[in-house]
Design a protein around this motif. Structure first.
Motif, PDB file in Angstrom:
ATOM      1  N   ASP A  54       0.769  -1.184  -0.029  1.00 13.75           N
ATOM      2  CA  ASP A  54      -0.003   0.163  -0.097  1.00 13.75           C
ATOM      3  C   ASP A  54       0.847   1.198   0.073  1.00 13.75           C
ATOM      4  O   ASP A  54       0.637   2.045  -0.477  1.00 13.75           O
ATOM      5  N   ALA A  55       1.747   1.053   0.862  1.00 13.59           N
ATOM      6  CA  ALA A  55       2.773   2.341   0.803  1.00 13.59           C
ATOM      7  C   ALA A  55       3.454   2.631  -0.510  1.00 13.59           C
ATOM      8  O   ALA A  55       3.619   3.670  -0.711  1.00 13.59           O
ATOM      9  N   TYR A  56       4.102   1.415  -1.093  1.00 10.89           N
ATOM     10  CA  TYR A  56       4.585   1.482  -2.313  1.00 10.89           C
ATOM     11  C   TYR A  56       3.554   2.189  -3.353  1.00 10.89           C
ATOM     12  O   TYR A  56       3.838   2.869  -4.077  1.00 10.89           O
ATOM     13  N   ASP A  57       2.293   1.669  -3.390  1.00  8.08           N
ATOM     14  CA  ASP A  57       1.524   2.077  -4.374  1.00  8.08           C
ATOM     15  C   ASP A  57       1.010   3.543  -4.354  1.00  8.08           C
ATOM     16  O   ASP A  57       1.004   4.146  -5.200  1.00  8.08           O
ATOM     17  N   ALA A  58       0.948   4.039  -2.977  1.00 11.86           N
ATOM     18  CA  ALA A  58       0.583   5.284  -2.661  1.00 11.86           C
ATOM     19  C   ALA A  58       1.977   6.224  -2.903  1.00 11.86           C
ATOM     20  O   ALA A  58       1.905   7.182  -3.939  1.00 11.86           O
ATOM     21  N   LEU A  61       9.411  -1.660 -17.745  1.00  7.76           N
ATOM     22  CA  LEU A  61       8.407  -0.759 -17.212  1.00  7.76           C
ATOM     23  C   LEU A  61       9.064   0.513 -16.654  1.00  7.76           C
ATOM     24  O   LEU A  61      10.335   0.449 -16.217  1.00  7.76           O
ATOM     25  N   PRO A  62       8.411   1.618 -16.626  1.00  2.00           N
ATOM     26  CA  PRO A  62       8.769   2.851 -15.742  1.00  2.00           C
ATOM     27  C   PRO A  62       9.283   2.676 -14.453  1.00  2.00           C
ATOM     28  O   PRO A  62       8.421   1.868 -13.715  1.00  2.00           O
ATOM     29  N   ARG A  63      10.396   3.062 -13.757  1.00  2.00           N
ATOM     30  CA  ARG A  63      10.670   2.722 -12.525  1.00  2.00           C
ATOM     31  C   ARG A  63      10.746   3.967 -11.779  1.00  2.00           C
ATOM     32  O   ARG A  63      11.181   5.025 -12.211  1.00  2.00           O
ATOM     33  N   PRO A  64      10.438   3.898 -10.290  1.00  2.00           N
ATOM     34  CA  PRO A  64      10.389   4.949  -9.367  1.00  2.00           C
ATOM     35  C   PRO A  64      11.918   5.691  -9.396  1.00  2.00           C
ATOM     36  O   PRO A  64      12.994   4.654  -9.415  1.00  2.00           O
ATOM     37  N   GLN A 109      11.947  -4.682  -6.951  1.00  2.00           N
ATOM     38  CA  GLN A 109      11.196  -3.454  -6.985  1.00  2.00           C
ATOM     39  C   GLN A 109      11.498  -2.113  -7.626  1.00  2.00           C
ATOM     40  O   GLN A 109      11.105  -1.442  -8.272  1.00  2.00           O
ATOM     41  N   PHE A 110      12.982  -2.110  -7.180  1.00  2.00           N
ATOM     42  CA  PHE A 110      13.321  -0.772  -7.584  1.00  2.00           C
ATOM     43  C   PHE A 110      14.566  -0.634  -8.282  1.00  2.00           C
ATOM     44  O   PHE A 110      15.095   0.423  -9.022  1.00  2.00           O
ATOM     45  N   SER A 111      15.092  -1.631  -8.854  1.00  2.00           N
ATOM     46  CA  SER A 111      16.240  -1.693  -9.653  1.00  2.00           C
ATOM     47  C   SER A 111      15.861  -1.400 -11.013  1.00  2.00           C
ATOM     48  O   SER A 111      14.550  -1.406 -11.313  1.00  2.00           O
ATOM     49  N   LEU A 112      16.575  -0.467 -11.732  1.00  2.00           N
ATOM     50  CA  LEU A 112      16.326   0.219 -12.880  1.00  2.00           C
ATOM     51  C   LEU A 112      16.414  -0.706 -14.048  1.00  2.00           C
ATOM     52  O   LEU A 112      17.327  -0.515 -14.919  1.00  2.00           O
ATOM     53  N   ASP A 113      15.681  -1.919 -14.032  1.00  2.00           N
ATOM     54  CA  ASP A 113      15.720  -2.849 -15.081  1.00  2.00           C
ATOM     55  C   ASP A 113      14.788  -2.504 -16.086  1.00  2.00           C
ATOM     56  O   ASP A 113      13.939  -1.576 -16.191  1.00  2.00           O
ATOM     57  N   ALA A 169      18.115   5.004  -8.914  1.00  2.00           N
ATOM     58  CA  ALA A 169      16.841   4.063  -8.045  1.00  2.00           C
ATOM     59  C   ALA A 169      16.421   4.692  -6.804  1.00  2.00           C
ATOM     60  O   ALA A 169      17.218   5.050  -6.039  1.00  2.00           O
ATOM     61  N   ALA A 170      15.047   4.854  -6.645  1.00  2.00           N
ATOM     62  CA  ALA A 170      14.627   5.472  -5.440  1.00  2.00           C
ATOM     63  C   ALA A 170      13.714   4.609  -4.505  1.00  2.00           C
ATOM     64  O   ALA A 170      12.717   4.724  -4.276  1.00  2.00           O
ATOM     65  N   PRO A 171      14.667   3.839  -3.898  1.00  2.00           N
ATOM     66  CA  PRO A 171      13.848   2.923  -2.633  1.00  2.00           C
ATOM     67  C   PRO A 171      13.521   3.793  -1.673  1.00  2.00           C
ATOM     68  O   PRO A 171      12.575   3.608  -0.615  1.00  2.00           O
ATOM     69  N   GLY A 172      13.965   5.009  -1.318  1.00  2.00           N
ATOM     70  CA  GLY A 172      13.735   5.814  -0.576  1.00  2.00           C
ATOM     71  C   GLY A 172      12.596   6.419  -0.466  1.00  2.00           C
ATOM     72  O   GLY A 172      12.045   6.989   0.636  1.00  2.00           O
ATOM     73  N   LEU A 173      11.652   6.315  -1.830  1.00  2.00           N
ATOM     74  CA  LEU A 173      10.337   6.770  -1.692  1.00  2.00           C
ATOM     75  C   LEU A 173       9.364   5.730  -0.779  1.00  2.00           C
ATOM     76  O   LEU A 173       8.132   6.228  -0.467  1.00  2.00           O
ATOM     77  N   ALA A 174       9.678   4.554  -0.676  1.00  2.00           N
ATOM     78  CA  ALA A 174       8.837   3.359   0.236  1.00  2.00           C
ATOM     79  C   ALA A 174       9.602   3.081   1.353  1.00  2.00           C
ATOM     80  O   ALA A 174       8.708   2.709   2.164  1.00  2.00           O
ATOM     81  N   ILE A 175      10.815   3.137   1.562  1.00  2.00           N
ATOM     82  CA  ILE A 175      11.554   2.752   2.740  1.00  2.00           C
ATOM     83  C   ILE A 175      11.709   3.879   3.605  1.00  2.00           C
ATOM     84  O   ILE A 175      12.304   5.036   3.188  1.00  2.00           O
ATOM     85  N   THR A 176      11.149   4.013   4.957  1.00  2.00           N
ATOM     86  CA  THR A 176      11.234   5.199   5.472  1.00  2.00           C
ATOM     87  C   THR A 176      12.071   4.857   6.783  1.00  2.00           C
ATOM     88  O   THR A 176      12.364   3.728   7.243  1.00  2.00           O
TER      89      THR A 176
END
Length: 678
Positions: free
Chosen positions: A237-241, A332-335, A325-329, A285-292
């Protein structure tokens, strides 16, 4: 006259030389059977006798004491406190000899389970319950000693005890020194002349010296295992948000990495501007968007601090599910957290156009160095007919990278350092980058070590733009008064490069500010900085009010210190395993190998073909970079050592080599600061 007494828990006899006083105040100057001069008082003496001769009494008593039935003696003894003479009458009868009484003294003194000491020569038998408990303990101890002896003999014979197999690693890496297993192991080592690791490898309890080196590291830094807890994942849910509010970037981004890279942290994009020039995007890559901060994933990352790299494998900082989830593979578009800057037609960077934003970045391709590096050259980049992916974009990036490099060299010179020469590769220099490939050949591991010369055009493009991104990020944090983890280098000495929470210059790179931020999937420092930058991207001048780490935050200072220490330790482990595999490379084709080495300093030399340093005292008086042919033998993979014999020293004038912190490569940065290294 002879005196029976106790000293240090042992029963002894002394021969009187002279006496003084009387009654309870009487004392004697005497000589012990060992020849020691002593003084004894009446209260210290258990028994006095004239005959037999003292040594004869002690010899006979030592033999008699072994035959005394302690259980019978306990049965004979009274419940109340008693003396030596009293119990000797009960056990031996009224005519008990001096030797028999002395034997009883030895037995009583050595049987604390049966009798409690109440004073010099005075005892009281132990209560029945305590006696039974003590005897049971003695029986257990005897069984332990017997078991220990059995284990010891099995270990010496080369068989690891079945009962100990489940605790073999604990026995080697974190033993309880009070256990029978440890005592048996150490006794076996003393008897066989081996170290615990050597003995356990011979017995098959440890697979190999490699398992030993890995076990030491894992026990110290990953005591609960290196695998991630599968239940710790990004909250969906946090990721989707977080993703739903991100705009879609109008770019076609691509990454440049080697084929072994699975954590793709960074990518680049080139967009042509209508008014001329191009807009360069550096996408992280932006794991900081979902990891707090302080959530379970943060705890995992903070405990590990970094991905651990070593030949043949790695231990990731974040779980594989998070990396995926966050690796720039590509696909698809990646955060991502993107930094954009405009360049003119000549490739000059206009820093006033710098902007940063969090967004979804379409990943068009993951380029691999092995597939592309040999095709990219100055000529092919300028040739519109050359056919390989992203030639035009790489040409733009290369043109700008040369300007970025030149600008940094001006500051290096101003800092009193030598400029690095772009594209200048010394053919006589020792290679610094190597690819270790571990293969299974007929059930045995074989290693192939391939040198890779740093400094290609692709190296330079990636390195210069990552350095720019780190520099621009540090500048943004500094300009807005946000703390971060800044990488600084100032002055000289072994500790001149360090991590700190306040802005500072990096003189080696020729930068006013430098903050690692391009590898948040594999370095905790970069994840921390990303949180600060995300706050800046979303809130601008008010970022200080919402950023996870406010100015002068004590927690951030602790993270800086912990990261520095951990990062150094991981690097030492990587060096240790690289040395192991280099020695394996030497030994895998036979007992010895003839190779070429170069002398560095103080008798330490490096093998030309692999990154192995060996002490060779014979070369200590020769100039730096003197070349020699040597034969290496007697490789010890546990001690990581080998015997070296010089066959021939090549007469050659000294060829100065730049110090590690000033190595000139087209990557334009020392190895520790290589933003593109994986």
């Amino acid at each position: 006259m002879n005196l029976l007494y106790e000293e240090g828990g042992d029963i002894k006899i002394a021969i009187v030389q002279s006496a003084s006083g009387s009654g309870d105040a009487e004392s004697w100057q005497a000589t012990s059977l060992s020849g020691k001069k002593i003084k004894l008082k009446a209260k210290e003496v258990w028994l006095r006798f004239e005959k037999p001769e003292a040594q004869a009494v002690m010899d006979e008593a030592s033999i008699l004491s072994k035959d005394i039935d302690l259980q019978l003696l306990w049965d004979c003894a009274p419940d109340e406190e008693f003396g030596l003479v009293d119990v000797s009458v009960e056990y031996f009868g009224a005519q008990a000899s001096v030797s028999q009484q002395t034997a009883l003294a030895i037995a009583l003194q050595g049987a604390p389970v049966f009798f409690r000491r109440k004073g010099r020569g005075r005892f009281q038998r132990a209560p029945l319950e305590q006696l039974q408990a003590g005897l049971a303990a003695l029986e257990r101890k005897q069984k332990e000693l017997e078991q220990q002896s059995v284990w010891q003999q099995e270990l010496i014979s080369g068989t690891f005890p079945e009962l100990l197999k489940s605790s073999a690693k604990q026995l080697l890496f974190s033993p309880d020194k009070n256990t029978s297993a440890y005592k048996a192991l150490m006794a076996a080592c003393i008897e066989s002349g081996e170290s615990p690791a050597q003995l356990m490898i011979r017995c098959g309890a440890i697979d190999s010296p490699l398992a030993y080196h890995q076990g030491i590291f894992l026990k110290a830094h990953f005591p609960h295992g290196a695998l991630h807890n599968p239940s710790i994942v990004v909250d969906q849910d946090a990721y989707d948000a977080a993703i739903s509010e991100l705009p879609l970037a109008d770019v076609r981004a691509f990454s440049i990495d080697d084929s072994g890279t699975t954590e793709i942290d960074d990518a680049l994009s080139v967009t042509e501007l209508q008014e001329g020039g191009h807009r360069i995007g550096v996408h992280i890559a932006a794991p900081g968007l979902a990891i707090t901060k302080d959530d379970p994933l943060d705890q995992v990352a903070r405990n590990r601090m970094s991905t651990v790299y070593f030949p043949g494998d790695k231990i990731t900082m974040l779980p594989d599910s998070v990396i995926e989830q966050f690796s720039l593979d590509e696909g698809l578009p990646r955060p991502a957290l993107s930094i954009y800057v405009d360049i003119d037609s000549e490739g000059l960077v206009d820093r006033s156009t710098l902007q940063m934003r969090a967004e979804l970045v379409p990943m068009a391709a993951n380029l691999r160095l092995e597939d592309l590096e040999h095709l990219v050259s100055e000529e092919s980049l300028a040739d519109s007919a050359a056919s390989y992916p992203y030639r035009q974009e790489l040409s733009v990036l290369w043109r700008a990278a040369k300007h970025l490099h030149a600008g940094r060299q001006e500051k290096r010179v101003a800092n009193g350092l030598r400029p690095e020469q772009l594209g200048l590769i010394d053919p006589h220099a020792l290679a610094r980058d190597f690819h270790f490939q571990i293969k299974d050949v007929d059930g045995n591991q074989q290693v192939e070590i391939v040198p890779r010369q740093r400094g290609s055009i692709l190296d330079t493009i990636v390195a210069e733009w990552m350095i720019f991104c780190n520099s621009a990020s540090g500048q943004l944090l500094a300009d807005h008064g946000l703390p971060g983890l800044f990488r600084t280098q100032k002055g000289w000495g072994p500790l001149r490069t360090r991590m700190q929470t306040t802005p500072g210059p990096h003189e080696g790179l020729g930068l006013d500010y430098y903050a690692w931020c391009t590898s948040p999937l594999r370095r905790y420092s970069d994840l921390v900085n990303q949180w600060q930058l995300i706050a800046l991207a979303k809130h601008g001048v008010t970022a200080k009010m919402v950023a996870p780490f406010p100015p002068r935050d004590a927690t951030l200072m602790g993270i800086a210190a912990d990261f520095e220490s951990c990062y150094q330790t991981y690097g030492e482990y990587q060096d240790r395993l690289e040395k192991y595999w280099c020695l394996r490379w030497i030994a895998q084709d036979g007992d010895s190998k003839t190779i070429q080495v170069r002398h560095l300093k103080e008798g330490m030399s490096r093998v030309e073909l692999v990154p192995l340093h060996l002490p060779i005292p014979e070369l200590a008086s020769h100039p730096r970079m003197t070349r020699a042919q040597v034969i290496v033998s007697d490789v010890d993979l546990l001690q990581l050592s080998a015997a070296v014999r010089v066959l021939e020293i090549e007469a050659k004038e000294e060829a100065p080599e730049p110090a590690p912190e000033e190595v000139a490569t087209t990557a334009s940065n020392p190895p520790e600061e290589d933003a593109s290294a994986d």
